[in-house]
Design a protein around this motif. Structure first.
Motif, PDB file in Angstrom:
ATOM      1  N   ARG A   1       0.995  -6.914 -18.959  1.00 15.79           N
ATOM      2  CA  ARG A   1       1.062  -8.363 -18.745  1.00 15.79           C
ATOM      3  C   ARG A   1       1.185  -9.099 -20.079  1.00 15.79           C
ATOM      4  O   ARG A   1       1.951 -10.059 -20.202  1.00 15.79           O
ATOM      5  N   ILE A   2       0.443  -8.656 -21.078  1.00 14.04           N
ATOM      6  CA  ILE A   2       0.523  -9.273 -22.405  1.00 14.04           C
ATOM      7  C   ILE A   2       1.936  -9.142 -22.968  1.00 14.04           C
ATOM      8  O   ILE A   2       2.505 -10.099 -23.504  1.00 14.04           O
ATOM      9  N   ALA A   3       2.505  -7.956 -22.833  1.00 14.50           N
ATOM     10  CA  ALA A   3       3.860  -7.733 -23.339  1.00 14.50           C
ATOM     11  C   ALA A   3       4.871  -8.600 -22.595  1.00 14.50           C
ATOM     12  O   ALA A   3       5.799  -9.150 -23.200  1.00 14.50           O
ATOM     13  N   ALA A   4       4.699  -8.751 -21.280  1.00 11.95           N
ATOM     14  CA  ALA A   4       5.620  -9.574 -20.492  1.00 11.95           C
ATOM     15  C   ALA A   4       5.512 -11.039 -20.866  1.00 11.95           C
ATOM     16  O   ALA A   4       6.518 -11.750 -20.965  1.00 11.95           O
ATOM     17  N   ILE A   5       4.296 -11.514 -21.089  1.00 12.02           N
ATOM     18  CA  ILE A   5       4.089 -12.906 -21.497  1.00 12.02           C
ATOM     19  C   ILE A   5       4.805 -13.184 -22.815  1.00 12.02           C
ATOM     20  O   ILE A   5       5.451 -14.213 -22.999  1.00 12.02           O
ATOM     21  N   ALA A   6       4.710 -12.242 -23.743  1.00  9.65           N
ATOM     22  CA  ALA A   6       5.302 -12.429 -25.059  1.00  9.65           C
ATOM     23  C   ALA A   6       6.817 -12.325 -25.048  1.00  9.65           C
ATOM     24  O   ALA A   6       7.470 -12.654 -26.033  1.00  9.65           O
ATOM     25  N   ALA A   7       7.399 -11.886 -23.930  1.00 11.97           N
ATOM     26  CA  ALA A   7       8.854 -11.750 -23.849  1.00 11.97           C
ATOM     27  C   ALA A   7       9.548 -13.095 -23.701  1.00 11.97           C
ATOM     28  O   ALA A   7      10.761 -13.176 -23.859  1.00 11.97           O
ATOM     29  N   VAL A   8       8.790 -14.147 -23.379  1.00 15.20           N
ATOM     30  CA  VAL A   8       9.369 -15.487 -23.222  1.00 15.20           C
ATOM     31  C   VAL A   8       8.843 -16.379 -24.333  1.00 15.20           C
ATOM     32  O   VAL A   8       7.642 -16.472 -24.553  1.00 15.20           O
TER      33      VAL A   8
ATOM     34  N   GLY B   1       9.264  -1.075 -25.531  1.00 16.58           N
ATOM     35  CA  GLY B   1      10.435  -1.563 -24.821  1.00 16.58           C
ATOM     36  C   GLY B   1      10.054  -2.667 -23.865  1.00 16.58           C
ATOM     37  O   GLY B   1       9.161  -2.486 -23.038  1.00 16.58           O
ATOM     38  N   VAL B   2      10.685  -3.829 -24.016  1.00 14.54           N
ATOM     39  CA  VAL B   2      10.443  -4.960 -23.124  1.00 14.54           C
ATOM     40  C   VAL B   2      11.801  -5.518 -22.712  1.00 14.54           C
ATOM     41  O   VAL B   2      12.584  -5.934 -23.564  1.00 14.54           O
ATOM     42  N   ASP B   3      12.084  -5.517 -21.420  1.00 14.12           N
ATOM     43  CA  ASP B   3      13.376  -5.958 -20.927  1.00 14.12           C
ATOM     44  C   ASP B   3      13.171  -6.997 -19.828  1.00 14.12           C
ATOM     45  O   ASP B   3      12.587  -6.719 -18.791  1.00 14.12           O
ATOM     46  N   GLY B   4      13.686  -8.220 -20.066  1.00 13.54           N
ATOM     47  CA  GLY B   4      13.562  -9.281 -19.082  1.00 13.54           C
ATOM     48  C   GLY B   4      12.878 -10.500 -19.669  1.00 13.54           C
ATOM     49  O   GLY B   4      12.695 -10.571 -20.881  1.00 13.54           O
ATOM     50  N   PRO B   5      12.518 -11.452 -18.823  1.00  9.82           N
ATOM     51  CA  PRO B   5      12.628 -11.432 -17.368  1.00  9.82           C
ATOM     52  C   PRO B   5      14.057 -11.636 -16.881  1.00  9.82           C
ATOM     53  O   PRO B   5      14.840 -12.328 -17.510  1.00  9.82           O
ATOM     54  N   ASN B   6      14.384 -11.018 -15.726  1.00 13.32           N
ATOM     55  CA  ASN B   6      15.694 -11.221 -15.127  1.00 13.32           C
ATOM     56  C   ASN B   6      15.626 -12.406 -14.164  1.00 13.32           C
ATOM     57  O   ASN B   6      14.615 -13.122 -14.097  1.00 13.32           O
ATOM     58  N   ALA B   7      16.698 -12.623 -13.406  1.00 11.19           N
ATOM     59  CA  ALA B   7      16.770 -13.786 -12.519  1.00 11.19           C
ATOM     60  C   ALA B   7      15.749 -13.732 -11.382  1.00 11.19           C
ATOM     61  O   ALA B   7      15.513 -14.737 -10.715  1.00 11.19           O
ATOM     62  N   SER B   8      15.143 -12.570 -11.174  1.00 11.05           N
ATOM     63  CA  SER B   8      14.101 -12.440 -10.151  1.00 11.05           C
ATOM     64  C   SER B   8      12.700 -12.543 -10.742  1.00 11.05           C
ATOM     65  O   SER B   8      11.707 -12.351 -10.042  1.00 11.05           O
ATOM     66  N   GLY B   9      12.633 -12.826 -12.050  1.00 10.96           N
ATOM     67  CA  GLY B   9      11.336 -12.949 -12.700  1.00 10.96           C
ATOM     68  C   GLY B   9      10.674 -11.626 -12.996  1.00 10.96           C
ATOM     69  O   GLY B   9       9.450 -11.548 -13.129  1.00 10.96           O
ATOM     70  N   VAL B  10      11.463 -10.556 -13.147  1.00 13.72           N
ATOM     71  CA  VAL B  10      10.916  -9.224 -13.391  1.00 13.72           C
ATOM     72  C   VAL B  10      11.079  -8.850 -14.863  1.00 13.72           C
ATOM     73  O   VAL B  10      12.170  -8.986 -15.434  1.00 13.72           O
ATOM     74  N   VAL B  11       9.986  -8.388 -15.454  1.00 15.86           N
ATOM     75  CA  VAL B  11       9.990  -7.852 -16.816  1.00 15.86           C
ATOM     76  C   VAL B  11       9.625  -6.378 -16.741  1.00 15.86           C
ATOM     77  O   VAL B  11       8.619  -6.011 -16.115  1.00 15.86           O
ATOM     78  N   ARG B  12      10.438  -5.529 -17.366  1.00 14.72           N
ATOM     79  CA  ARG B  12      10.141  -4.092 -17.413  1.00 14.72           C
ATOM     80  C   ARG B  12       9.601  -3.752 -18.792  1.00 14.72           C
ATOM     81  O   ARG B  12      10.206  -4.092 -19.802  1.00 14.72           O
ATOM     82  N   VAL B  13       8.450  -3.092 -18.803  1.00 15.94           N
ATOM     83  CA  VAL B  13       7.731  -2.810 -20.046  1.00 15.94           C
ATOM     84  C   VAL B  13       7.496  -1.311 -20.184  1.00 15.94           C
ATOM     85  O   VAL B  13       7.148  -0.641 -19.203  1.00 15.94           O
ATOM     86  N   ARG B  14       7.716  -0.805 -21.378  1.00 18.02           N
ATOM     87  CA  ARG B  14       7.389   0.586 -21.678  1.00 18.02           C
ATOM     88  C   ARG B  14       6.309   0.589 -22.755  1.00 18.02           C
ATOM     89  O   ARG B  14       6.440  -0.069 -23.795  1.00 18.02           O
ATOM     90  N   LEU B  15       5.217   1.311 -22.507  1.00 22.31           N
ATOM     91  CA  LEU B  15       4.066   1.351 -23.407  1.00 22.31           C
ATOM     92  C   LEU B  15       3.835   2.777 -23.904  1.00 22.31           C
ATOM     93  O   LEU B  15       3.879   3.728 -23.127  1.00 22.31           O
ATOM     94  N   ARG B  16       3.590   2.904 -25.197  1.00 25.03           N
ATOM     95  CA  ARG B  16       3.249   4.198 -25.785  1.00 25.03           C
ATOM     96  C   ARG B  16       1.737   4.257 -25.979  1.00 25.03           C
ATOM     97  O   ARG B  16       1.129   3.337 -26.524  1.00 25.03           O
ATOM     98  N   MET B  17       1.130   5.349 -25.528  1.00 20.37           N
ATOM     99  CA  MET B  17      -0.313   5.543 -25.708  1.00 20.37           C
ATOM    100  C   MET B  17      -0.554   6.223 -27.045  1.00 20.37           C
ATOM    101  O   MET B  17       0.132   7.188 -27.398  1.00 20.37           O
ATOM    102  N   LEU B  18      -1.548   5.733 -27.765  1.00 20.70           N
ATOM    103  CA  LEU B  18      -1.857   6.260 -29.088  1.00 20.70           C
ATOM    104  C   LEU B  18      -3.284   6.764 -29.157  1.00 20.70           C
ATOM    105  O   LEU B  18      -4.202   6.157 -28.593  1.00 20.70           O
ATOM    106  N   ALA B  19      -3.457   7.872 -29.876  1.00 19.03           N
ATOM    107  CA  ALA B  19      -4.784   8.343 -30.276  1.00 19.03           C
ATOM    108  C   ALA B  19      -4.803   8.223 -31.792  1.00 19.03           C
ATOM    109  O   ALA B  19      -4.238   9.063 -32.491  1.00 19.03           O
ATOM    110  N   GLY B  20      -5.393   7.155 -32.264  1.00 19.30           N
ATOM    111  CA  GLY B  20      -5.233   6.831 -33.680  1.00 19.30           C
ATOM    112  C   GLY B  20      -3.809   6.328 -33.895  1.00 19.30           C
ATOM    113  O   GLY B  20      -3.396   5.331 -33.297  1.00 19.30           O
ATOM    114  N   THR B  21      -3.044   7.047 -34.708  1.00 14.77           N
ATOM    115  CA  THR B  21      -1.636   6.690 -34.891  1.00 14.77           C
ATOM    116  C   THR B  21      -0.701   7.679 -34.192  1.00 14.77           C
ATOM    117  O   THR B  21       0.519   7.504 -34.239  1.00 14.77           O
TER     118      THR B  21
END
Length: 250
Positions: A44-51, A81-101
């Motif tokens: 949600r944070i990533a999607a908010i920041a996309a606009v 990776g953050v793509d959108g929002p499109n005309a339907s209000g959809v944002v696609r987000v890809r998140l990488r999990m980290l243990a340290g770096t």
């Protein structure tokens, strides 16, 4: 509407989540702070920041793939990776999990929401091809989610432009819905400039259609009836680019 990449630091973004607003600079991993943060919250944070401001994105539904809680040992989540929002209000987000770096896995999310912001709105119908009265416009807060095109924000942005077609009252205005105002009207007498080998000959003609600066239109010589194709100039004259035929005066 512009869709910039995620550039919002987590500390600022987290504070904005309840209000559904976002924009900023400085990419950073999102630290895991006990049970307060989850994959859904990070998405949600990533999607908010996309606009970017002055618009804002308010998440409504978020789906994570694969579903579930963060694995043990994960100390951060990095949007990759953050793509959108499109005309339907959809944002696609890809998140990488980290243990340290070190990356230890990835997850993806689909966040559906609403984009809102200030936009120039027609307060009464606007006739296609006609000047836009300033009294017929207002800057209002509107749902921009399905708006196709770049929203206009101030009345001054419509100067020299006309609607491509009739627009109804309440319609948010985009740059793509407007076109340069015609400086030549059908049936109007125009000057035809015929340029060849450094010589310019000017004759009078009659325009066969409306035309804005830069557009090509047909005009008929007022003397011979010959038909020319010319490019409309800002002063309403036409620079002839070709002769189309002999024509017949009407």
């Amino acid at each position: 509407m512009p869709k910039p990449r995620l550039t919002l630091p987590f500390a600022f973004a987290a504070a904005l989540v309840p209000a559904g607003a976002g924009a900023g600079s400085g990419p950073a991993a999102i630290p895991v702070a006990g049970p307060a943060l989850s994959l859904e919250r990070a998405a949600r944070i990533a999607a908010i920041a996309a606009v970017s401001a002055p618009d804002r994105f308010t998440p409504v539904v978020c789906r994570i793939a694969p579903p579930g809680r963060l694995p043990d040992g994960v100390t951060g989540l990095e949007p990759v990776g953050v793509d959108g929002p499109n005309a339907s209000g959809v944002v696609r987000v890809r998140l990488r999990m980290l243990a340290g770096t070190a990356p230890v896995g990835e997850a993806s999310a689909t966040v559906r929401g609403v984009v809102r912001g200030p936009v120039l709105v027609a307060t009464r119908p606007l006739a296609g091809g006609q000047p836009i009265p300033a009294a017929s416009l207002a800057v209002l807060e509107a749902d921009l989610t399905s708006l196709l095109g770049e929203p206009l924000r101030a009345a001054g942005e419509t100067e020299g432009l006309v609607p491509r077609r009739t627009l109804g009252a309440g319609r948010p205005l985009t740059r793509q819905a407007l076109a340069p105002a015609p400086v030549v009207r059908r049936g109007q007498e125009v000057r035809l400039r015929i340029e060849s080998a450094g010589l310019t000959v000017t004759v009078l003609g009659v325009a066969r259609s409306d035309g804005a600066p830069g557009e090509l239109l047909l005009a008929e010589s007022a003397v011979t009836g010959a038909v020319f194709r010319g490019r409309v100039q800002t002063d309403g004259s036409l620079v002839v680019v070709s002769r189309v035929g002999s024509g017949r005066r009407r």
